[in-house]
Design an enzyme around this catalytic site. Structure first.
Site, PDB file in Angstrom:
ATOM      1  CG  ASP A  47      -4.556   9.015 -12.140  1.00 59.60           C
ATOM      2  OD1 ASP A  47      -5.819   7.693 -10.890  1.00 59.60           O
ATOM      3  OD2 ASP A  47      -5.671   8.772 -12.728  1.00 59.60           O
ATOM      4  CG  ASN A 100      -4.866  10.837  -5.591  1.00 60.38           C
ATOM      5  OD1 ASN A 100      -4.350  10.997  -6.191  1.00 60.38           O
ATOM      6  ND2 ASN A 100      -5.623   9.878  -4.694  1.00 60.38           N
ATOM      7  CG  HIS A 114      -8.153  12.205  -8.083  1.00 60.93           C
ATOM      8  ND1 HIS A 114      -7.965  11.208  -6.808  1.00 60.93           N
ATOM      9  CD2 HIS A 114      -9.221  13.486  -7.282  1.00 60.93           C
ATOM     10  CE1 HIS A 114      -8.788  11.481  -5.861  1.00 60.93           C
ATOM     11  NE2 HIS A 114      -9.302  12.625  -5.986  1.00 60.93           N
ATOM     12  CD  GLU A 166      -5.273   4.383  -1.530  1.00 65.48           C
ATOM     13  OE1 GLU A 166      -4.564   4.811   0.053  1.00 65.48           O
ATOM     14  OE2 GLU A 166      -5.886   3.931  -2.029  1.00 65.48           O
ATOM     15  CG  ASP A 186      -1.976   1.374   1.313  1.00 67.78           C
ATOM     16  OD1 ASP A 186      -3.258   1.146   0.240  1.00 67.78           O
ATOM     17  OD2 ASP A 186      -1.687   2.260   1.720  1.00 67.78           O
ATOM     18  CB  ILE A 187       0.854   4.390  -2.233  1.00 68.66           C
ATOM     19  CG1 ILE A 187       1.240   3.169  -3.168  1.00 68.66           C
ATOM     20  CG2 ILE A 187       1.419   5.794  -1.771  1.00 68.66           C
ATOM     21  CD1 ILE A 187       1.069   3.445  -4.558  1.00 68.66           C
TER      22      ILE A 187
END
Length: 347
Positions: free
Chosen positions: A240, A231, A236, A266, A223-224
């Site tokens: 991406d 974001n 956003h 994420e 997980d980031i």
């Protein structure tokens, strides 16, 4: 990028295959022309001799063009069509001089027709085919006896080439649509990774085949850290970009036998196979370390947290994913930017 060099994209792979075919075709044509040279010299046919020598040289030049990356495949196709048209015209002149037979013209015409209908739109292809066909019937037939049934059958063959080319292109487009639908069904449109559905199917298949070596199959949820901040601060669309970059980094850090899956948002799932537990942990730590030092211009530093679980620790795929998820959250609670591979033990 870390790990092995990633493979060619489907487009690049297809282009490379086409170039190899063009090289082979040009070499074969050069060989045929080279074999005509001694015949033309022995038969005292200076025009044919000159055409064969020029044909040998031009086809060797085509080999170089096919290998030159700056010449696109589309441009090379046009070069081939123009070359074939010039060869047909020179053959018509040789026919008028009595240095070649009508069969040579027919073969040259069919070559032009085949190239045109294979690579051009229908209208320009039909115009080139008609122009070549008139060349066979017009000034040539007025000078020497030409085989009318042969010309008629040549026209039929040209029509058949058009039909088969159109049919083949239709099948090819249908194949592309089928591939596109399959890609949408099994891959994540943003990153190009396997999506959650196909990733779950792959993990289930590998879990069922783990057999006597379940400790050589690992599931890792990655997980980031603080991705919401990216974001919220940058938008956003910039978020991406981070997802795409990290997906490429992780995919380049594993072997072809492993898998990287866009699990959701994420979060990514890594499926590691063929490693002992120590090797799996080392691979995940390498990825976490690589993300830590990775820099994207205009972005703040990014880190990831990971939870690793072995198939030998559980009895089912849901249990394996639950354990990896539990360890992921333990890594978050322990300060992030780390791998958790045992209860409350992370690095």
């Amino acid at each position: 990028m870390f790990g092995g060099e990633p493979g060619l994209s489907p487009h690049r792979e297809r282009e490379q295959h086409l170039r190899q075919l063009y090289v082979g075709m040009a070499l074969l044509a050069a060989l045929v022309q080279a074999c005509i040279v001694p015949y033309a010299q022995g038969a005292d046919l200076p025009g044919l001799n000159l055409q064969a020598k020029l044909g040998t040289g031009s086809n060797l030049l085509l080999v170089g063009l096919a290998l030159w990356p700056r010449v696109s495949t589309h441009a090379f196709q046009w070069i081939l069509i123009v070359s074939a048209q010039l060869w047909l015209l020179s053959s018509a002149l040789l026919f008028l001089r009595g240095e070649t037979l009508s069969a040579t013209l027919l073969v040259g015409y069919l070559t032009v027709t085949l190239f045109s209908f294979a690579w051009l739109q229908a209208r320009p292809a039909a115009a080139l085919a008609l122009l070549g066909y008139l060349l066979l019937w017009g000034p040539v037939s007025g000078q020497r006896t030409v085989d009318p049934p042969g010309l008629l059958m040549t026209g039929f063959a040209a029509t058949l080439i058009w039909f088969l080319s159109a049919h083949g292109q239709s099948l090819y487009r249908a194949h592309l649509r089928s591939d596109a639908l399959a890609t949408l069904a099994f891959t994540d449109p943003l990153t190009g990774l396997l999506n959650r559905r196909s990733g779950h199917e792959k993990l289930t298949e590998l879990f069922g085949r783990a057999g006597a070596q379940p400790d050589r199959l690992a599931a890792v949820l990655v997980d980031i850290d603080h991705f919401k901040r990216v974001n919220d601060s940058l938008g956003h669309h910039r978020g991406d970009e981070v997802l795409i970059a990290l997906a490429e980094l992780m995919e380049g850090s594993v072997t072809p036998q492993d898998a990287v899956i866009r699990w959701g948002g994420e979060e990514f799932l890594l499926i590691l196979t063929g490693r002992d537990p120590q090797g799996a942990r080392a691979a995940v730590r390498q990825i976490v370390d690589a993300v830590r030092v990775y820099r994207m211009p205009g972005f703040p530093p990014v880190t990831v947290s990971a939870g690793l679980a072995l198939a030998s620790e559980v009895r089912s795929v849901p249990d394996l994913l639950a354990l990896a998820d539990e360890r992921l959250y333990a890594a978050k609670e322990a300060g992030r930017d780390r791998v958790m591979d045992r209860a409350r033990t992370g690095t």
